[in-house]
Design a protein around this motif. Structure first.
Motif, PDB file in Angstrom:
ATOM      1  N   VAL A 125      -0.996   0.396  10.935  1.00  0.00           N
ATOM      2  CA  VAL A 125      -1.173   1.188   9.712  1.00  0.00           C
ATOM      3  C   VAL A 125      -0.755   0.369   8.491  1.00  0.00           C
ATOM      4  O   VAL A 125      -1.461   0.333   7.474  1.00  0.00           O
ATOM      5  CB  VAL A 125      -0.378   2.513   9.790  1.00  0.00           C
ATOM      6  CG1 VAL A 125      -0.330   3.211   8.435  1.00  0.00           C
ATOM      7  CG2 VAL A 125      -0.974   3.430  10.844  1.00  0.00           C
ATOM      8  N   GLY A 126       0.387  -0.301   8.578  1.00  0.00           N
ATOM      9  CA  GLY A 126       0.864  -1.111   7.455  1.00  0.00           C
ATOM     10  C   GLY A 126      -0.092  -2.228   7.087  1.00  0.00           C
ATOM     11  O   GLY A 126      -0.376  -2.458   5.905  1.00  0.00           O
ATOM     12  N   VAL A 127      -0.611  -2.912   8.089  1.00  0.00           N
ATOM     13  CA  VAL A 127      -1.578  -3.987   7.831  1.00  0.00           C
ATOM     14  C   VAL A 127      -2.843  -3.399   7.202  1.00  0.00           C
ATOM     15  O   VAL A 127      -3.383  -3.965   6.237  1.00  0.00           O
ATOM     16  CB  VAL A 127      -1.904  -4.767   9.130  1.00  0.00           C
ATOM     17  CG1 VAL A 127      -3.088  -5.699   8.926  1.00  0.00           C
ATOM     18  CG2 VAL A 127      -0.681  -5.540   9.606  1.00  0.00           C
ATOM     19  N   SER A 128      -3.292  -2.272   7.708  1.00  0.00           N
ATOM     20  CA  SER A 128      -4.484  -1.626   7.144  1.00  0.00           C
ATOM     21  C   SER A 128      -4.271  -1.271   5.681  1.00  0.00           C
ATOM     22  O   SER A 128      -5.149  -1.501   4.834  1.00  0.00           O
ATOM     23  CB  SER A 128      -4.842  -0.367   7.936  1.00  0.00           C
ATOM     24  OG  SER A 128      -5.205  -0.698   9.243  1.00  0.00           O
ATOM     25  N   CYS A 129      -3.105  -0.728   5.360  1.00  0.00           N
ATOM     26  CA  CYS A 129      -2.814  -0.380   3.966  1.00  0.00           C
ATOM     27  C   CYS A 129      -2.714  -1.630   3.097  1.00  0.00           C
ATOM     28  O   CYS A 129      -3.167  -1.615   1.944  1.00  0.00           O
ATOM     29  CB  CYS A 129      -1.536   0.452   3.880  1.00  0.00           C
ATOM     30  SG  CYS A 129      -1.754   2.147   4.468  1.00  0.00           S
ATOM     31  N   ALA A 130      -2.141  -2.688   3.639  1.00  0.00           N
ATOM     32  CA  ALA A 130      -2.047  -3.940   2.880  1.00  0.00           C
ATOM     33  C   ALA A 130      -3.436  -4.495   2.571  1.00  0.00           C
ATOM     34  O   ALA A 130      -3.660  -5.061   1.502  1.00  0.00           O
ATOM     35  CB  ALA A 130      -1.223  -4.969   3.652  1.00  0.00           C
ATOM     36  N   ILE A 131      -4.372  -4.308   3.495  1.00  0.00           N
ATOM     37  CA  ILE A 131      -5.740  -4.806   3.300  1.00  0.00           C
ATOM     38  C   ILE A 131      -6.534  -3.898   2.359  1.00  0.00           C
ATOM     39  O   ILE A 131      -7.236  -4.373   1.457  1.00  0.00           O
ATOM     40  CB  ILE A 131      -6.472  -4.909   4.659  1.00  0.00           C
ATOM     41  CG1 ILE A 131      -5.852  -6.014   5.512  1.00  0.00           C
ATOM     42  CG2 ILE A 131      -7.962  -5.158   4.465  1.00  0.00           C
ATOM     43  CD1 ILE A 131      -6.333  -6.023   6.959  1.00  0.00           C
ATOM     44  N   LEU A 132      -6.435  -2.589   2.561  1.00  0.00           N
ATOM     45  CA  LEU A 132      -7.333  -1.643   1.891  1.00  0.00           C
ATOM     46  C   LEU A 132      -6.856  -1.104   0.553  1.00  0.00           C
ATOM     47  O   LEU A 132      -7.662  -0.646  -0.249  1.00  0.00           O
ATOM     48  CB  LEU A 132      -7.617  -0.456   2.827  1.00  0.00           C
ATOM     49  CG  LEU A 132      -8.300  -0.806   4.149  1.00  0.00           C
ATOM     50  CD1 LEU A 132      -8.335   0.409   5.067  1.00  0.00           C
ATOM     51  CD2 LEU A 132      -9.696  -1.349   3.887  1.00  0.00           C
ATOM     52  N   VAL A 133      -5.537  -1.133   0.310  1.00  0.00           N
ATOM     53  CA  VAL A 133      -4.989  -0.529  -0.904  1.00  0.00           C
ATOM     54  C   VAL A 133      -4.338  -1.626  -1.740  1.00  0.00           C
ATOM     55  O   VAL A 133      -3.340  -2.209  -1.325  1.00  0.00           O
ATOM     56  CB  VAL A 133      -3.971   0.587  -0.563  1.00  0.00           C
ATOM     57  CG1 VAL A 133      -3.472   1.257  -1.815  1.00  0.00           C
ATOM     58  CG2 VAL A 133      -4.589   1.608   0.389  1.00  0.00           C
ATOM     59  N   SER A 134      -4.887  -1.876  -2.903  1.00  0.00           N
ATOM     60  CA  SER A 134      -4.394  -3.004  -3.702  1.00  0.00           C
ATOM     61  C   SER A 134      -3.108  -2.701  -4.461  1.00  0.00           C
ATOM     62  O   SER A 134      -2.340  -3.603  -4.756  1.00  0.00           O
ATOM     63  CB  SER A 134      -5.476  -3.464  -4.686  1.00  0.00           C
ATOM     64  OG  SER A 134      -5.817  -2.390  -5.544  1.00  0.00           O
ATOM     65  N   SER A 135      -2.855  -1.447  -4.766  1.00  0.00           N
ATOM     66  CA  SER A 135      -1.657  -1.084  -5.523  1.00  0.00           C
ATOM     67  C   SER A 135      -0.477  -0.849  -4.579  1.00  0.00           C
ATOM     68  O   SER A 135      -0.505   0.088  -3.770  1.00  0.00           O
ATOM     69  CB  SER A 135      -1.917   0.183  -6.337  1.00  0.00           C
ATOM     70  OG  SER A 135      -0.695   0.694  -6.820  1.00  0.00           O
ATOM     71  N   PRO A 136       0.588  -1.653  -4.698  1.00  0.00           N
ATOM     72  CA  PRO A 136       1.765  -1.423  -3.850  1.00  0.00           C
ATOM     73  C   PRO A 136       2.375  -0.035  -4.065  1.00  0.00           C
ATOM     74  O   PRO A 136       2.916   0.554  -3.132  1.00  0.00           O
ATOM     75  CB  PRO A 136       2.746  -2.509  -4.275  1.00  0.00           C
ATOM     76  CG  PRO A 136       1.940  -3.533  -4.979  1.00  0.00           C
ATOM     77  CD  PRO A 136       0.744  -2.827  -5.540  1.00  0.00           C
ATOM     78  N   LEU A 137       2.261   0.487  -5.279  1.00  0.00           N
ATOM     79  CA  LEU A 137       2.801   1.809  -5.581  1.00  0.00           C
ATOM     80  C   LEU A 137       2.148   2.883  -4.717  1.00  0.00           C
ATOM     81  O   LEU A 137       2.778   3.864  -4.347  1.00  0.00           O
ATOM     82  CB  LEU A 137       2.601   2.126  -7.069  1.00  0.00           C
ATOM     83  CG  LEU A 137       3.233   3.401  -7.585  1.00  0.00           C
ATOM     84  CD1 LEU A 137       4.749   3.365  -7.409  1.00  0.00           C
ATOM     85  CD2 LEU A 137       2.885   3.601  -9.052  1.00  0.00           C
ATOM     86  N   LEU A 138       0.909   2.678  -4.351  1.00  0.00           N
ATOM     87  CA  LEU A 138       0.196   3.599  -3.480  1.00  0.00           C
ATOM     88  C   LEU A 138       0.258   3.146  -2.013  1.00  0.00           C
ATOM     89  O   LEU A 138       0.419   3.966  -1.114  1.00  0.00           O
ATOM     90  CB  LEU A 138      -1.270   3.703  -3.936  1.00  0.00           C
ATOM     91  CG  LEU A 138      -2.158   4.705  -3.220  1.00  0.00           C
ATOM     92  CD1 LEU A 138      -1.576   6.112  -3.322  1.00  0.00           C
ATOM     93  CD2 LEU A 138      -3.553   4.672  -3.812  1.00  0.00           C
TER      94      LEU A 138
END
Length: 184
Positions: free
Chosen positions: A98-111
């Motif tokens: 999940v973390g890797v997916s979010c790192a790839i797909l979501v550019s804003s760290p705040l989100l």
């Protein structure tokens, strides 16, 4: 000090002592040392093997940062549902994915950061593998900018499995059954 002041002070101390750890169960010194020594031996084993695997593979990420928190559950609270093999291995691995997916797909760290933690918690609920340190694994992947899914398998899944194996060996050798057997 008057009798009523002493009584009031005792009452207040008793009532609010849980804020200072008053709700923690008493633990013998033997059990404290047994748990701490187990965590030391288990982590030393996991770190040694992970370093060796890193040298073989040339992979930069070779240790998951939340391993100490997982070790606390496995060695100090081996009876907890959150310290059982499925919870530790599946919870950590799922959260890394999940973390890797979010790192790839979501550019804003705040989100990306809260999304990674929240989605990993939801996934752990769905797979029945709640393991609190795993939510940190999802955050670590985002914070570290880890964008390859291999991270979920090495170091996360491998380190988790090694921790479980060392925890089971140590606990059973020192008289604490682990993992828990479901009631019959």
């Amino acid at each position: 000090m008057t009798q009523s002041m002493k009584h009031s002070l005792k009452f207040l101390l008793k009532r609010y002592s849980f804020y200072l750890g008053g709700d923690q169960p008493a633990v013998t010194w033997y059990e404290r040392f047994r748990s701490a020594l187990g965590a030391f031996i288990g982590l030393m084993l996991v770190i040694t093997v992970a370093m060796y695997l890193r040298e073989l593979s040339g992979i930069d990420e070779w240790l998951m940062a939340s391993l100490g928190a997982s070790a606390l559950l496995v060695f100090v609270l081996p009876g907890s549902p959150m310290a059982q093999p499925w919870a530790v291995i599946a919870g950590n691995t799922l959260s890394a994915l999940v973390g890797v997916s979010c790192a790839i797909l979501v550019s804003s760290p705040l989100l990306a950061l809260p999304m990674a933690a929240a989605l990993s918690i939801l996934g752990m609920f769905m797979l029945r593998c709640l393991h609190p340190p795993a939510a940190a694994v999802a955050l670590i992947a985002v914070l570290g900018g880890i964008t390859h899914y291999r991270y979920a398998f090495f170091p996360v899944m491998v380190d988790s499995a090694l921790l479980i194996l060392s925890g089971a060996a140590y606990s059973n050798l020192t008289g604490k059954p682990y993992p828990n057997r479901p009631p019959k």
